[in-house]
Design an enzyme around this catalytic site. Sequence first.
Site, PDB file in Angstrom:
ATOM      1  N   ASN A   9      55.591 140.598  21.445  1.00  0.00           N
ATOM      2  CA  ASN A   9      56.736 140.457  21.784  1.00  0.00           C
ATOM      3  C   ASN A   9      57.586 141.905  20.955  1.00  0.00           C
ATOM      4  O   ASN A   9      57.784 141.265  19.915  1.00  0.00           O
ATOM      5  CB  ASN A   9      57.530 139.170  21.784  1.00  0.00           C
ATOM      6  CG  ASN A   9      58.540 138.922  22.062  1.00  0.00           C
ATOM      7  OD1 ASN A   9      59.295 139.737  22.427  1.00  0.00           O
ATOM      8  ND2 ASN A   9      59.113 137.738  21.636  1.00  0.00           N
ATOM      9  N   LYS A  11      60.691 142.622  21.290  1.00  0.00           N
ATOM     10  CA  LYS A  11      62.179 141.583  21.395  1.00  0.00           C
ATOM     11  C   LYS A  11      63.098 143.379  21.741  1.00  0.00           C
ATOM     12  O   LYS A  11      62.432 144.225  22.241  1.00  0.00           O
ATOM     13  CB  LYS A  11      62.557 141.807  19.629  1.00  0.00           C
ATOM     14  CG  LYS A  11      61.352 139.952  19.807  1.00  0.00           C
ATOM     15  CD  LYS A  11      62.113 138.969  18.717  1.00  0.00           C
ATOM     16  CE  LYS A  11      60.847 138.440  18.395  1.00  0.00           C
ATOM     17  NZ  LYS A  11      60.717 137.458  17.063  1.00  0.00           N
ATOM     18  N   HIS A  94      62.184 131.660  25.894  1.00  0.00           N
ATOM     19  CA  HIS A  94      62.264 132.245  24.611  1.00  0.00           C
ATOM     20  C   HIS A  94      63.268 131.592  23.334  1.00  0.00           C
ATOM     21  O   HIS A  94      64.731 131.507  23.823  1.00  0.00           O
ATOM     22  CB  HIS A  94      62.245 133.838  24.020  1.00  0.00           C
ATOM     23  CG  HIS A  94      61.410 133.640  22.731  1.00  0.00           C
ATOM     24  ND1 HIS A  94      62.650 134.171  21.873  1.00  0.00           N
ATOM     25  CD2 HIS A  94      60.305 134.570  22.081  1.00  0.00           C
ATOM     26  CE1 HIS A  94      62.018 134.179  20.385  1.00  0.00           C
ATOM     27  NE2 HIS A  94      61.311 134.702  20.993  1.00  0.00           N
ATOM     28  N   GLU A  96      65.298 133.183  21.067  1.00  0.00           N
ATOM     29  CA  GLU A  96      66.055 133.501  20.972  1.00  0.00           C
ATOM     30  C   GLU A  96      67.383 133.625  22.305  1.00  0.00           C
ATOM     31  O   GLU A  96      68.635 133.895  22.434  1.00  0.00           O
ATOM     32  CB  GLU A  96      65.465 134.742  20.836  1.00  0.00           C
ATOM     33  CG  GLU A  96      64.837 134.571  19.057  1.00  0.00           C
ATOM     34  CD  GLU A  96      64.110 136.093  19.181  1.00  0.00           C
ATOM     35  OE1 GLU A  96      63.803 136.829  19.697  1.00  0.00           O
ATOM     36  OE2 GLU A  96      64.040 136.211  17.476  1.00  0.00           O
ATOM     37  N   GLU A 166      56.712 127.510  19.646  1.00  0.00           N
ATOM     38  CA  GLU A 166      56.868 128.771  19.115  1.00  0.00           C
ATOM     39  C   GLU A 166      58.041 127.253  18.053  1.00  0.00           C
ATOM     40  O   GLU A 166      59.192 127.704  18.481  1.00  0.00           O
ATOM     41  CB  GLU A 166      57.946 129.800  19.267  1.00  0.00           C
ATOM     42  CG  GLU A 166      56.563 130.520  20.171  1.00  0.00           C
ATOM     43  CD  GLU A 166      57.438 132.149  19.931  1.00  0.00           C
ATOM     44  OE1 GLU A 166      56.701 132.845  19.730  1.00  0.00           O
ATOM     45  OE2 GLU A 166      58.388 132.044  20.338  1.00  0.00           O
ATOM     46  N   GLY A 172      60.312 134.923  12.685  1.00  0.00           N
ATOM     47  CA  GLY A 172      60.969 135.822  12.039  1.00  0.00           C
ATOM     48  C   GLY A 172      60.810 135.994  10.513  1.00  0.00           C
ATOM     49  O   GLY A 172      62.337 136.584  10.311  1.00  0.00           O
ATOM     50  N   SER A 213      55.719 134.141  13.179  1.00  0.00           N
ATOM     51  CA  SER A 213      55.516 134.552  11.448  1.00  0.00           C
ATOM     52  C   SER A 213      54.042 135.130  11.751  1.00  0.00           C
ATOM     53  O   SER A 213      53.366 134.878  10.395  1.00  0.00           O
ATOM     54  CB  SER A 213      55.999 133.642  10.565  1.00  0.00           C
ATOM     55  OG  SER A 213      57.367 133.812  10.549  1.00  0.00           O
TER      56      SER A 213
HETATM   57  P1  PGA Z   1      57.456 136.705  14.851  1.00  0.00           P
HETATM   58  O1  PGA Z   1      57.941 136.580  16.631  1.00  0.00           O
HETATM   59  O2  PGA Z   1      55.467 136.971  15.221  1.00  0.00           O
HETATM   60  O3  PGA Z   1      58.361 137.681  14.265  1.00  0.00           O
HETATM   61  O4  PGA Z   1      57.769 134.902  13.893  1.00  0.00           O
HETATM   62  C1  PGA Z   1      57.831 135.084  17.078  1.00  0.00           C
HETATM   63  C2  PGA Z   1      58.340 134.924  18.497  1.00  0.00           C
HETATM   64  O5  PGA Z   1      59.744 134.797  18.029  1.00  0.00           O
HETATM   65  O6  PGA Z   1      57.965 134.927  19.490  1.00  0.00           O
END
Ligand code: PGA
Length: 253
Positions: A9, A11, A94, A96, A166, A172, A213
């Site tokens: 991803n 982003k 997601h 976010e 998640e 993140g 992460s």
């Molecule tokens: P990350 O993001 O690996 O940076 O934690 C994962 C995600 O948001 O899907």
Amino acid sequence: MKKITIIANWKMSLSLHESIQLAEDVERGLPPLPASLRVFLCPSFTALPSVQPLLRQCLLGAQDVFWENRGAYTGEIAPSMLTDLGCHAVILGHSERRAYCGETSLMVHRKVQTALANNLTPIVCVGETAEERDRGQKEHVVIEQLTSALSGIDEKKEQDIFVVYEPVWAIGNGHVVAPEDAEQMHQLILHTLREMYSPAYLDAHVQVLYGGSVDRRSVGPLISMPHVGGCLVGTASWHAHNFLSIIDAALRI
Ligand code: PGA
């Protein structure tokens, strides 16, 4: 051999130039992948047309889609616009988007339905926030997000679906959940799905992945868990070297 899926991803983190470079570097660095390992790259919308022709082994995914097929929806992207560009899958719900764009469970449900109707594989994200976890509500939150997103699927159409657990507090920031905790939640997700769909459909078409992460050290122990079918990777997918180490670890399972 265990079927594993790794999804990158990207982003809103890469320019067009960086996206092209990363796609080239990932494809160049990949060893021949067995059929049991699928890799998806999900660039931003604007990079999709440039990344698509560079892909040899990876499949293309998008990071969102709208729930209508066409019309006066300024700024939105229709499913056919994604399939026109060679997308196979789309990330939906997601955290976010839920947090920053006000996406609700109903919206995610409608997006899943529209994606499936357009032969896009939904990658449906579910997960609790730190506050929900601390209030002892993580199971409740995940079950609610899961059942509302995935209700009413016609399993006779035999379409693939990914669910990604998640935990929002693990995204993140380097805080990966313990593999045993991920496994426990994946079992709950599969148990919930078994009350909605047949075992034959789930076995053949539904994979539950972990996200939050994930890096080259955590990926192996996570996907060694019996019910963790792969990972959705954010930050560690933005550099070819890191992402290729994750694929390498997945190949050793
Ligand atoms: P990350 O993001 O690996 O940076 O934690 C994962 C995600 O948001 O899907």
